[in-house]
Design an enzyme around this catalytic site. Structure first.
Site, PDB file in Angstrom:
ATOM      1  N   HIS A   1      31.391  21.272  32.317  1.00 20.96           N
ATOM      2  CA  HIS A   1      30.723  22.514  32.699  1.00 20.96           C
ATOM      3  C   HIS A   1      31.415  23.199  33.883  1.00 20.96           C
ATOM      4  O   HIS A   1      31.130  24.353  34.174  1.00 20.96           O
ATOM      5  CB  HIS A   1      29.242  22.253  33.012  1.00 20.96           C
ATOM      6  CG  HIS A   1      28.992  21.540  34.300  1.00 20.96           C
ATOM      7  ND1 HIS A   1      28.698  20.189  34.376  1.00 20.96           N
ATOM      8  CD2 HIS A   1      28.961  21.971  35.585  1.00 20.96           C
ATOM      9  CE1 HIS A   1      28.499  19.839  35.623  1.00 20.96           C
ATOM     10  NE2 HIS A   1      28.663  20.903  36.376  1.00 20.96           N
TER      11      HIS A   1
ATOM     12  N   ASP B   1      30.004  15.807  28.796  1.00 23.45           N
ATOM     13  CA  ASP B   1      30.291  16.642  29.962  1.00 23.45           C
ATOM     14  C   ASP B   1      31.507  16.138  30.738  1.00 23.45           C
ATOM     15  O   ASP B   1      31.509  16.065  31.967  1.00 23.45           O
ATOM     16  CB  ASP B   1      29.067  16.716  30.886  1.00 23.45           C
ATOM     17  CG  ASP B   1      29.125  17.900  31.838  1.00 23.45           C
ATOM     18  OD1 ASP B   1      29.941  18.813  31.602  1.00 23.45           O
ATOM     19  OD2 ASP B   1      28.371  17.915  32.827  1.00 23.45           O
TER      20      ASP B   1
ATOM     21  N   GLY C   1      28.730  22.064  43.273  1.00 27.75           N
ATOM     22  CA  GLY C   1      30.105  22.050  43.770  1.00 27.75           C
ATOM     23  C   GLY C   1      30.638  20.638  43.903  1.00 27.75           C
ATOM     24  O   GLY C   1      31.837  20.416  43.839  1.00 27.75           O
ATOM     25  N   ASN C   2      29.721  19.658  44.090  1.00 27.47           N
ATOM     26  CA  ASN C   2      30.113  18.256  44.066  1.00 27.47           C
ATOM     27  C   ASN C   2      30.380  17.780  42.647  1.00 27.47           C
ATOM     28  O   ASN C   2      30.979  16.719  42.443  1.00 27.47           O
ATOM     29  CB  ASN C   2      29.026  17.371  44.676  1.00 27.47           C
ATOM     30  CG  ASN C   2      29.113  17.288  46.184  1.00 27.47           C
ATOM     31  OD1 ASN C   2      28.204  17.682  46.876  1.00 27.47           O
ATOM     32  ND2 ASN C   2      30.221  16.780  46.692  1.00 27.47           N
ATOM     33  N   SER C   3      29.906  18.537  41.654  1.00 28.93           N
ATOM     34  CA  SER C   3      30.076  18.138  40.257  1.00 28.93           C
ATOM     35  C   SER C   3      31.543  17.905  39.943  1.00 28.93           C
ATOM     36  O   SER C   3      32.391  18.738  40.246  1.00 28.93           O
ATOM     37  CB  SER C   3      29.516  19.218  39.333  1.00 28.93           C
ATOM     38  OG  SER C   3      28.125  19.321  39.451  1.00 28.93           O
TER      39      SER C   3
ATOM     40  N   GLY D   1      29.498   6.664   7.317  1.00 27.64           N
ATOM     41  CA  GLY D   1      29.281   6.805   5.887  1.00 27.64           C
ATOM     42  C   GLY D   1      28.010   7.532   5.507  1.00 27.64           C
ATOM     43  O   GLY D   1      27.472   7.305   4.414  1.00 27.64           O
TER      44      GLY D   1
END
Length: 418
Positions: A143, A174, A255-257, A316
């Site tokens: 993201h 993600d 922003g830490n992501s 399958g």
């Protein structure tokens, strides 16, 4: 009798005066000695502990004072500071620009002539990432970079910037992999086994919160591993499914992501992804979650090979999420799960007894919530594994075991059974 008492009192008073004079002389000598010490040799005062652990004031010579300062300075260095020093150089800030392809259907040449093109044509997002190889491979959240970015810029901790290319991404988990366009070598972080993470051990989150800092140097938040193997039930409207997440109370903000979650050895145990607010606020409330390192490694190995993530086996069968429309139309049980729509007669599903019309309610130990959730669960298995499946058929609950193997071509004449 009175005379005797008077003499005793006078004698006691005389002794008191004598002791005061003696004390004064002793003080004079001590002060004199201290004065000589002050004139001849500088000193510093500090509090030290005696053998009984009690603090007392003492004079310390300059070498001893320097040793004390060194001990204090060395005590500030610990596992956390060493881990931060080891990992900071490999943490990057990411700015991605993605074109906006959706146009407002109400806009035409008349409005464009009078009002101009006021709608933005690009969408920018910012996040964090970390380098995993010396040639500049960077892992981040999908993201953060989007699906088709027109430009990706990487900012290093030393202030240098580079362009980067998107190698591949997996929206379901993600996770995205990008490569820095440069021939130089870069500092990088290494993964460790996330299954060996201990609840209660230190967890150190690095990243650029809210994109506040232009210098590229990461911010640090510290906490502990609060829990492991946290699952978030799939939302049918959300393509992402989070399974086996690491929970920490280290603050992870916007922003830490994409930044790394490190252990005290400076090794990556996960990737910071999101926080849970419980609907009480939009900020951090002590519940942060990171994708475990083992899942990251498995995904990026496929992205490096083919640019996409695919199962290395074929179950399958084809299936779809249970909906109210399907339940009413086919008079199915009102449960969450997967409706099996077709089965390959040469595949593992048919071999273990699964038929079209069955409703799969559990894969392994997990209750199936949706089609996307099922694909996320299937990624935890490899060729040669035995997968437990629980299903409903005509109101009865059955359990079966599917042996997973590579895809076998279906020679059946029925085109729907493939």
């Amino acid at each position: 009798m009175k005379k005797i008492l008077r003499h005793i009192a006078l004698f006691t008073f005389a002794l008191f005066l004598a002791s005061c004079q003696s004390s004064g002389e002793s003080d004079d000598v001590t002060n004199s000695e201290a004065s000589q010490l002050t004139d001849s040799e500088p000193f510093s005062a500090a509090y030290v502990e005696n053998s009984e652990g009690e603090a007392s004031r003492s004079l310390i010579s300059p070498p001893e004072a320097e040793e004390t300062d060194d001990r204090i300075e060395s005590s500030r260095v610990n596992a956390i500071t060493r881990s931060v020093e080891k990992g900071s150089g490999a943490v990057v800030s990411i700015m991605a620009t993605e074109p906006i392809r959706q146009q407002d259907p109400t806009r035409d040449e008349f409005f464009r002539f009078f009002f101009g093109d006021q709608f933005p044509k690009e969408n920018s997002s910012m996040g964090s990432g970390f380098i995993i190889s010396e040639d500049g491979l960077v892992v981040t959240n999908q993201h953060v970079v989007g699906k088709d970015p027109s430009e990706i810029m990487i900012s290093m901790g030393d202030g240098s910037t580079f362009e980067a290319d998107l190698v591949g991404f997996d929206e379901l988990t993600d996770i995205a992999l990008i490569r820095i366009q440069s021939d130089q070598t870069f500092p990088y972080l290494t993964f460790t086994d996330s299954d060996s993470v201990i609840v209660g051990e230190w967890s150190i989150a690095l990243g650029n919160p809210f994109g506040l800092f232009d210098d590229g140097r990461p911010s640090v938040t510290v906490g502990v591993v609060s829990a492991k193997n946290r699952d978030f039930r799939a939302n049918p409207n959300n393509p992402r499914v989070f399974i086996d997440m690491i929970q920490t109370d280290a603050a992870i903000n916007r922003g830490n992501s994409g930044g790394p979650l490190l252990n005290s050895n400076g090794e990556v145990i996960g990737m910071n992804t999101f926080i849970y607010t419980g609907g009480t606020s939009a900020g951090f409330v002590g519940l942060s979650f990171a994708i475990p390192s083992n899942r990251i490694e498995k995904i990026i190995s496929q992205l490096l090979t083919s640019g996409v993530v695919m199962l290395d086996y074929d179950p399958g069968m084809e299936f779809t999420s249970m909906t109210e429309q399907l339940i009413y139309r086919y008079r199915l049980p009102y449960v969450q799960g997967l409706l099996v729509t077709s089965v390959n007669k040469n595949g593992p599903a048919f071999e273990c007894g699964i038929l079209p019309g069955d409703v799969i309610v559990r894969i392994g130990d997990e209750r199936v919530m949706s089609e996307m959730h099922a694909w996320a669960l299937l990624r935890d298995y490899d060729v040669g594994d035995e997968m437990q499946v629980e299903l409903l058929r005509e109101g009865d609950l059955y359990q079966t075991e599917m042996m997973l193997r590579q895809k076998v071509k279906d020679n059946s004449s029925n085109p729907s059974n493939n």
